[in-house]
Design a protein around this motif. Structure first.
Motif, mmCIF file in Angstrom:
data_model
loop_
_atom_site.group_PDB
_atom_site.id
_atom_site.type_symbol
_atom_site.label_atom_id
_atom_site.label_comp_id
_atom_site.label_asym_id
_atom_site.label_seq_id
_atom_site.Cartn_x
_atom_site.Cartn_y
_atom_site.Cartn_z
ATOM 1 N N GLU A 106 32.069 68.627 26.378
ATOM 2 C CA GLU A 106 32.678 67.368 26.824
ATOM 3 C C GLU A 106 33.944 67.614 27.629
ATOM 4 O OE1 GLU A 106 33.018 65.354 23.065
ATOM 5 O OE2 GLU A 106 31.205 64.152 23.435
ATOM 6 N N LYS A 107 34.724 68.618 27.260
ATOM 7 C CA LYS A 107 35.947 68.938 28.001
ATOM 8 C C LYS A 107 35.627 69.487 29.393
ATOM 9 C CE LYS A 107 38.854 69.953 23.980
ATOM 10 N NZ LYS A 107 39.574 71.026 23.226
ATOM 11 N N MET A 108 34.562 70.274 29.481
ATOM 12 C CA MET A 108 34.236 70.947 30.745
ATOM 13 C C MET A 108 33.395 70.078 31.679
ATOM 14 S SD MET A 108 33.286 74.764 29.312
ATOM 15 C CE MET A 108 32.955 75.389 30.957
ATOM 16 N N ASN A 109 32.627 69.136 31.137
ATOM 17 C CA ASN A 109 31.686 68.373 31.952
ATOM 18 C C ASN A 109 32.408 67.383 32.880
ATOM 19 O OD1 ASN A 109 29.082 67.333 32.764
ATOM 20 N ND2 ASN A 109 29.554 65.542 31.494
ATOM 21 N N LYS A 110 32.038 67.397 34.161
ATOM 22 C CA LYS A 110 32.618 66.497 35.155
ATOM 23 C C LYS A 110 31.595 65.485 35.683
ATOM 24 C CE LYS A 110 36.403 68.937 34.944
ATOM 25 N NZ LYS A 110 37.569 68.412 34.181
ATOM 26 N N ARG A 111 30.384 65.526 35.172
ATOM 27 C CA ARG A 111 29.310 64.664 35.683
ATOM 28 C C ARG A 111 29.078 63.510 34.706
ATOM 29 N NH1 ARG A 111 26.032 67.318 39.578
ATOM 30 N NH2 ARG A 111 26.614 69.511 39.866
ATOM 31 N N ASP A 112 29.312 62.273 35.169
ATOM 32 C CA ASP A 112 29.145 61.098 34.312
ATOM 33 C C ASP A 112 27.706 60.923 33.833
ATOM 34 O OD1 ASP A 112 31.804 60.500 34.520
ATOM 35 O OD2 ASP A 112 31.556 59.051 36.148
ATOM 36 N N ASP A 113 26.736 61.288 34.691
ATOM 37 C CA ASP A 113 25.338 61.080 34.307
ATOM 38 C C ASP A 113 24.826 62.140 33.333
ATOM 39 O OD1 ASP A 113 25.657 62.894 36.352
ATOM 40 O OD2 ASP A 113 23.769 62.415 37.360
ATOM 41 N N PHE A 114 25.644 63.151 33.042
ATOM 42 C CA PHE A 114 25.256 64.164 32.065
ATOM 43 C C PHE A 114 26.251 64.258 30.914
ATOM 44 C CE2 PHE A 114 22.495 65.562 35.487
ATOM 45 C CZ PHE A 114 21.348 65.906 34.801
ATOM 46 N N LYS A 115 26.860 63.109 30.573
ATOM 47 C CA LYS A 115 27.706 63.048 29.385
ATOM 48 C C LYS A 115 26.835 63.080 28.135
ATOM 49 C CE LYS A 115 31.683 60.479 31.195
ATOM 50 N NZ LYS A 115 32.473 59.217 31.084
ATOM 51 N N ILE A 116 27.373 63.634 27.048
ATOM 52 C CA ILE A 116 26.646 63.666 25.780
ATOM 53 C C ILE A 116 26.670 62.280 25.150
ATOM 54 C CG2 ILE A 116 26.659 64.563 23.412
ATOM 55 C CD1 ILE A 116 27.674 67.199 24.494
ATOM 56 N N ASP A 117 25.501 61.792 24.791
ATOM 57 C CA ASP A 117 25.347 60.517 24.092
ATOM 58 C C ASP A 117 24.702 60.826 22.746
ATOM 59 O OD1 ASP A 117 24.468 58.038 23.087
ATOM 60 O OD2 ASP A 117 24.343 57.202 25.116
ATOM 61 N N LYS A 118 25.319 60.352 21.664
ATOM 62 C CA LYS A 118 24.818 60.684 20.325
ATOM 63 C C LYS A 118 23.357 60.320 20.122
ATOM 64 C CE LYS A 118 29.218 60.532 17.826
ATOM 65 N NZ LYS A 118 29.987 59.881 16.719
ATOM 66 N N LYS A 119 22.914 59.251 20.773
ATOM 67 C CA LYS A 119 21.519 58.831 20.573
ATOM 68 C C LYS A 119 20.529 59.801 21.227
ATOM 69 C CE LYS A 119 20.850 55.591 24.473
ATOM 70 N NZ LYS A 119 22.176 55.656 25.110
ATOM 71 N N ASN A 120 21.050 60.695 22.078
ATOM 72 C CA ASN A 120 20.179 61.671 22.740
ATOM 73 C C ASN A 120 20.318 63.081 22.172
ATOM 74 O OD1 ASN A 120 19.179 59.744 24.555
ATOM 75 N ND2 ASN A 120 20.924 60.050 25.936
ATOM 76 N N LEU A 121 21.062 63.215 21.069
ATOM 77 C CA LEU A 121 21.204 64.550 20.478
ATOM 78 C C LEU A 121 19.849 65.082 20.022
ATOM 79 C CD1 LEU A 121 24.447 64.168 18.319
ATOM 80 C CD2 LEU A 121 24.190 65.361 20.512
ATOM 81 N N TYR A 122 19.623 66.354 20.283
ATOM 82 C CA TYR A 122 18.347 66.992 19.956
ATOM 83 C C TYR A 122 18.696 68.440 19.587
ATOM 84 C CZ TYR A 122 13.264 67.766 20.551
ATOM 85 O OH TYR A 122 11.930 68.037 20.368
ATOM 86 N N ILE A 123 19.128 68.632 18.349
ATOM 87 C CA ILE A 123 19.780 69.871 17.941
ATOM 88 C C ILE A 123 18.787 70.916 17.455
ATOM 89 C CG2 ILE A 123 21.473 70.891 16.369
ATOM 90 C CD1 ILE A 123 22.689 69.020 18.441
ATOM 91 N N PHE A 124 18.908 72.138 17.991
ATOM 92 C CA PHE A 124 18.198 73.310 17.494
ATOM 93 C C PHE A 124 19.212 74.287 16.920
ATOM 94 C CE2 PHE A 124 15.111 71.487 20.304
ATOM 95 C CZ PHE A 124 13.865 71.879 19.815
ATOM 96 N N THR A 125 18.903 74.862 15.775
ATOM 97 C CA THR A 125 19.870 75.759 15.129
ATOM 98 C C THR A 125 19.411 77.207 15.056
ATOM 99 O OG1 THR A 125 18.938 75.349 12.923
ATOM 100 C CG2 THR A 125 20.700 73.867 13.671
ATOM 101 N N ASN A 126 18.099 77.462 15.148
ATOM 102 C CA ASN A 126 17.621 78.821 14.886
ATOM 103 C C ASN A 126 17.197 79.604 16.121
ATOM 104 O OD1 ASN A 126 15.386 77.189 15.291
ATOM 105 N ND2 ASN A 126 14.074 78.345 13.896
ATOM 106 N N ASP A 127 17.224 78.990 17.304
ATOM 107 C CA ASP A 127 16.798 79.716 18.506
ATOM 108 C C ASP A 127 17.731 80.888 18.822
ATOM 109 O OD1 ASP A 127 14.653 78.106 18.856
ATOM 110 O OD2 ASP A 127 15.510 76.880 20.453
ATOM 111 N N ILE A 128 18.913 80.865 18.273
ATOM 112 C CA ILE A 128 19.885 81.923 18.528
ATOM 113 C C ILE A 128 19.401 83.277 18.017
ATOM 114 C CG2 ILE A 128 21.193 81.572 16.373
ATOM 115 C CD1 ILE A 128 23.742 82.046 18.023
ATOM 116 N N SER A 129 18.487 83.252 17.037
ATOM 117 C CA SER A 129 17.998 84.508 16.461
ATOM 118 C C SER A 129 16.587 84.866 16.934
ATOM 119 C CB SER A 129 17.998 84.419 14.929
ATOM 120 O OG SER A 129 17.117 83.405 14.479
ATOM 121 N N GLU A 130 16.013 84.032 17.811
ATOM 122 C CA GLU A 130 14.655 84.302 18.285
ATOM 123 C C GLU A 130 14.647 85.433 19.304
ATOM 124 O OE1 GLU A 130 11.713 82.918 17.434
ATOM 125 O OE2 GLU A 130 12.697 81.763 15.862
#
Length: 329
Positions: free
Chosen positions: A107-131
């Motif tokens: 959120e601090k780095m993003n400068k594009r209004d059309d790509f702001k994070i909206d809670k209703k669009n959260l789609y969280i993955f937690t385990n791909d970091i170890s794949e």
């Protein structure tokens, strides 16, 4: 607390990495691997076919070839699926704190209004970091590349295939061919550019003229014929009928690329597939000459000279994948 009695299957680099952790958790009653040379490293090494003689709670597969080994155990040793487990190492997962920090940073780095994070669009993955970077199906990945490279080099005017994977060999061929003629008894529910689909029974190849095909492939297919697995009629000779039909339709000097499960002995693992001794399989092709025999072993394709096949059979484990290139005499 009593430890579960397990047989370890897979003694490669992955096992070596987690060997100490596994020994702490389990009572290891035997260690097995398709590479019999591993017997020199472990005193309680056991040949795969002798696993059934051990007293164990389950078999723990410690290998990236989990699916192939599982099939081998189920279909050649008749071991129940619920007694076969995959070793799961402790996976690294993103924590809630890390996810919140990543959201804040974005959120601090993003400068594009059309790509702001909206809670209703959260789609969280937690385990791909170890794949890992990808998954390889040991037989299909290598056999599809093997056949595609040969067809590319031979460059026939037309190529026909019986039952090979569309998302494997067929997709490879469509990269450099405008059309592939695909024959299968099962319907194809997709309309794919470049595939000329022929719904036919490959055990007889009815409707296809004698000596008409310049190039034909069939990978990991005919071992299933006549076992009822795909709704086909029971016929113990179905695969051998298909071999005769393939030889009938391929023209003189035409090529056949075919793969089947191989092992030291012929056997039927009903209703999954058959396993062929390579010499038995080759002997069925009375109208063809063998140009190449190779097989997939430990993630590599091993080419075997004709006069060395008999001796090499002793090194081939059950449910290896044999690759055969024939030419019509």
């Amino acid at each position: 607390m009593n430890k579960k009695k397990v047989v370890i299957f897979g003694l490669g680099s992955l096992y070596k990495k987690f060997e100490k952790d596994i020994e702490k958790k389990y009572d290891i009653v035997g260690r097995a691997d398709n590479n019999s040379a591993k017997s020199l490293e472990y005193s309680n090494f056991i040949e795969v076919n002798n696993i059934v003689n051990l007293d164990f709670d389950f078999i723990l597969i410690v290998s990236s070839f989990y699916h192939e080994i599982k099939s081998q155990l189920m279909y050649t040793l008749s071991i129940e699926e619920n007694r076969i487990l995959q070793y799961k190492f402790d996976e690294r997962r993103l924590s809630i704190r890390e996810i919140r920090e990543n959201i804040g940073t974005y959120e601090k780095m993003n400068k594009r209004d059309d790509f702001k994070i909206d809670k209703k669009n959260l789609y969280i993955f937690t385990n791909d970091i170890s794949e890992s970077a990808g998954y390889i199906d040991g037989h299909y990945f290598y056999q599809d590349i093997w056949a595609a490279q040969k067809i590319l080099k031979n460059n026939p005017l037309e190529h026909y295939d019986v039952g090979s994977r569309i998302d494997g060999l067929i997709s490879h061929l469509l990269v450099f061919r405008n059309k592939v003629n695909l024959i299968d008894i099962r319907p194809l529910n997709y309309n794919i550019d470049g595939i000329q689909f022929i719904c036919a029974d490959a055990t007889n190849m009815n409707g296809i003229a004698d000596d008409s095909i310049e190039s034909l492939s069939s990978l990991h297919v005919i071992e299933h014929f006549g076992l009822g697995r795909y709704g086909d009629e029971i016929d113990p000779d179905a695969c051998f009928k298909a071999i005769k039909a393939f030889q009938r339709v391929v023209k003189s000097k035409g090529k056949l690329y075919i793969s089947v499960p191989i092992g030291k002995e012929n056997k039927v693992c009903f209703n999954a597939h058959r396993i062929f001794n390579p010499l038995t399989f080759i002997s069925e092709f009375t109208c063809m000459e063998l140009l190449e025999f190779s097989y997939i072993s430990e993630g590599k394709i091993k080419k075997v000279l004709k006069d060395e096949i008999s001796n090499e059979i002793n090194n081939i484990s059950d449910y290896s994948c044999g690759l055969f290139e024939f030419i019509k005499i």
